[in-house]
Scaffold this motif. Structure first.
Motif, short mmCIF file in Angstrom:
data_model
loop_
_atom_site.label_atom_id
_atom_site.label_comp_id
_atom_site.label_asym_id
_atom_site.label_seq_id
_atom_site.Cartn_x
_atom_site.Cartn_y
_atom_site.Cartn_z
N MET A 1 0.79 -1.29 0.14
CA MET A 1 -0.17 -0.07 0.05
C MET A 1 0.86 1.36 0.06
O MET A 1 2.01 1.22 0.71
N MET A 3 1.52 5.41 0.56
CA MET A 3 0.94 6.74 0.94
C MET A 3 1.65 7.78 0.39
O MET A 3 2.64 7.65 -0.06
N ASP A 7 1.16 11.70 4.25
CA ASP A 7 0.64 10.47 4.82
C ASP A 7 -0.74 10.32 4.71
O ASP A 7 -1.42 9.70 5.58
N ASP A 8 -1.53 10.81 3.65
CA ASP A 8 -2.97 10.76 3.44
C ASP A 8 -2.95 9.52 2.97
O ASP A 8 -1.86 8.53 2.41
N ILE A 9 -4.39 8.72 2.90
CA ILE A 9 -4.38 7.73 2.22
C ILE A 9 -4.61 7.97 0.76
O ILE A 9 -5.52 8.59 0.45
N ASP A 11 -5.28 7.34 -3.13
CA ASP A 11 -6.75 6.62 -4.05
C ASP A 11 -6.41 5.30 -4.25
O ASP A 11 -7.18 4.38 -4.08
N ALA A 13 -4.62 3.24 -2.45
CA ALA A 13 -4.72 2.37 -1.11
C ALA A 13 -6.37 2.10 -0.93
O ALA A 13 -6.91 1.07 -0.41
N LEU A 14 -7.03 3.16 -0.97
CA LEU A 14 -8.44 3.14 -0.79
C LEU A 14 -9.09 2.42 -1.75
O LEU A 14 -10.07 1.54 -1.28
N ASP A 15 -8.68 2.33 -3.07
CA ASP A 15 -9.44 1.44 -3.90
C ASP A 15 -8.93 -0.05 -3.34
O ASP A 15 -9.96 -0.99 -3.52
N LEU A 17 -8.65 -1.19 -0.47
CA LEU A 17 -9.33 -1.55 0.67
C LEU A 17 -10.86 -1.83 0.36
O LEU A 17 -11.56 -2.65 0.77
N PHE A 18 -11.37 -0.90 -0.53
CA PHE A 18 -12.62 -1.29 -1.10
C PHE A 18 -12.61 -2.87 -1.74
O PHE A 18 -13.89 -3.40 -1.62
N THR A 20 -11.02 -5.30 -1.27
CA THR A 20 -10.94 -6.36 -0.34
C THR A 20 -12.41 -6.25 0.50
O THR A 20 -12.78 -7.48 0.61
N ALA A 21 -12.99 -5.38 0.80
CA ALA A 21 -14.15 -5.36 1.22
C ALA A 21 -15.31 -5.95 0.32
O ALA A 21 -16.18 -6.80 0.73
N PHE B 127 -11.49 -3.75 8.06
CA PHE B 127 -12.85 -3.42 7.96
C PHE B 127 -13.68 -2.61 8.95
O PHE B 127 -14.49 -1.93 8.63
N HIS B 149 -18.38 2.13 -4.31
CA HIS B 149 -17.18 1.55 -4.46
C HIS B 149 -17.38 0.09 -3.44
O HIS B 149 -16.39 -0.83 -3.61
N LEU B 150 -18.40 -0.07 -2.88
CA LEU B 150 -18.51 -1.36 -2.25
C LEU B 150 -19.57 -2.31 -2.84
O LEU B 150 -19.37 -3.62 -2.91
N GLN B 185 -6.69 8.73 8.00
CA GLN B 185 -5.54 9.15 8.27
C GLN B 185 -5.24 8.49 9.64
O GLN B 185 -3.93 8.09 9.98
N ARG B 188 -4.01 4.94 10.39
CA ARG B 188 -3.40 4.27 9.48
C ARG B 188 -2.66 2.80 10.24
O ARG B 188 -2.53 1.88 9.33
N TYR B 193 -0.80 0.44 7.71
CA TYR B 193 0.16 1.39 6.83
C TYR B 193 0.89 1.98 7.92
O TYR B 193 1.19 3.17 8.38
#
Lengths: 125, 196
Positions: A1, A3, A7-9, A11, A13-15, A17-18, A20-21, B127, B149-150, B185, B188, B193
């Motif tokens: 992943m 950053m 240190d923002d998450i 896009d 990394a967010l994608d 995470l989505f 995985t969910a 999660f 997105h989900l 954030q 993390r 992270y």
């Protein structure tokens, strides 16, 4: 992943995470499925019953006419009377062919017993 | 008689709904298998509470059964209709509650025996963090993000469900995603992270 430098998450990394969910949808409770299927069976039973009732009953218009004539017994009586009247008309019983029977009507009242014209004439005079 | 299950699975939602209204005994099972997980998933992500999500799902499915005789094929997708009902029920519930608490413990934890305990804990933590961040979003943004997105729906589909324009959906999902990134954030470490 990855950053970014703040240190923002990111896009990506967010994608991830989505994704995985999405790949692991929440587990479905068996009891919920059973409850939903029971609801469906109940609603379907009523739908089928309603459809059968609708096809078995007369239309609303006919029901109204029958009610106005006093229900099915009233309709049956009316039909019997109509048939009887028709039969009498087509083939009158012998008694009505006898002139003496008609003579009863002719002599039931004296011809000169009462005359409305005479009453009016007297009033005018 | 009812269509065998394998045959029912090949039919469209529209056709299954018509069969259900006509008394087919297998149609409800096939529709439930298709639509209930979606309804439950969305309700759970939007509400953050498993018990409430179950109630909403059951109510949405009940409305589907009752609506079946009046369904007009081709007018809309059955799944879109279900999503819309779920969203409206969620909104109604939250309005009634007016600031109901967030029950993160109620969020289900995926089970996968193949994963190590550490990996599983890490994934559960992710999660939970995602759900917590979702719950911080304004309701409309949360709905749009969950659907996009989900549930992996297209913007036009989301627009139909939320009864807004496609541009409004794009705006909601973009703002929602930015807010989500910001909200995550502080989590993390939970997301894996860690610094270093």
């Amino acid at each position: 992943m990855q950053m970014d430098k703040q240190d923002d998450i990111s896009d990506d990394a967010l994608d991830a995470l989505f994704a995985t969910a999405r790949a692991q949808p929440p587990s479905m409770p068996d009891a919920l499925k059973q409850a939903v299927l029971a609801d469906a069976a109940s609603v379907q039973h009523n739908l089928v019953k309603e459809a059968r009732n609708q096809s078995a009953t007369p239309t609303e218009g006919w029901r109204l006419v029958v009610d106005m004539l006093g229900g099915f017994l009233g309709v049956a009586g009316l039909a019997t009377a109509c048939v009887a009247g028709l039969l009498i008309g087509l083939s009158p019983p012998g008694v009505f062919a006898d002139p003496e029977v008609w003579a009863i009507f002719d002599t039931a009242l004296p011809v000169d017993s009462f005359d409305l014209a005479d009453v009016f004439a007297e009033d005018i005079e | 008689m009812g269509a065998p299950m394998k045959e029912a699975n090949r039919l469209t939602d529209d056709a299954l709904l018509v069969l259900f209204a006509n008394g087919d005994p297998d149609a409800a099972g096939a529709l439930t298998d298709r639509l209930m997980p979606r309804a439950f998933g969305v309700a759970l992500r939007v509400l953050g509470n498993r018990a409430e999500a179950e109630d909403i799902t059951q109510e949405a499915m009940m409305r589907l059964w009752r609506m079946a005789p009046n369904w007009q094929s081709g007018q809309a997708q059955v799944s879109t209709w279900v999503y819309r009902v779920v969203m409206n029920l969620c909104i109604d519930l939250k309005r009634r509650q007016r600031g109901g608490f967030l029950d993160l413990d109620a969020v289900p934890e995926p089970e996968d025996d193949a994963k190590s305990a550490v990996d599983q804990l890490q994934e559960n933590a992710r999660f939970d963090a995602l759900q917590a961040a979702l719950m911080q979003l304004p309701p409309r943004q949360r709905q749009a993000v969950v659907l996009r997105h989900l549930e992996d729906l297209s913007n036009p589909e989301i627009a139909a469900i939320m009864e807004i324009g496609v541009e409004a959906v794009e705006s909601l999902t973009a703002r929602g995603k930015r807010a989500l990134a910001k909200g995550l954030q502080s989590r993390r470490a939970e997301l894996g992270y860690a610094d270093g």
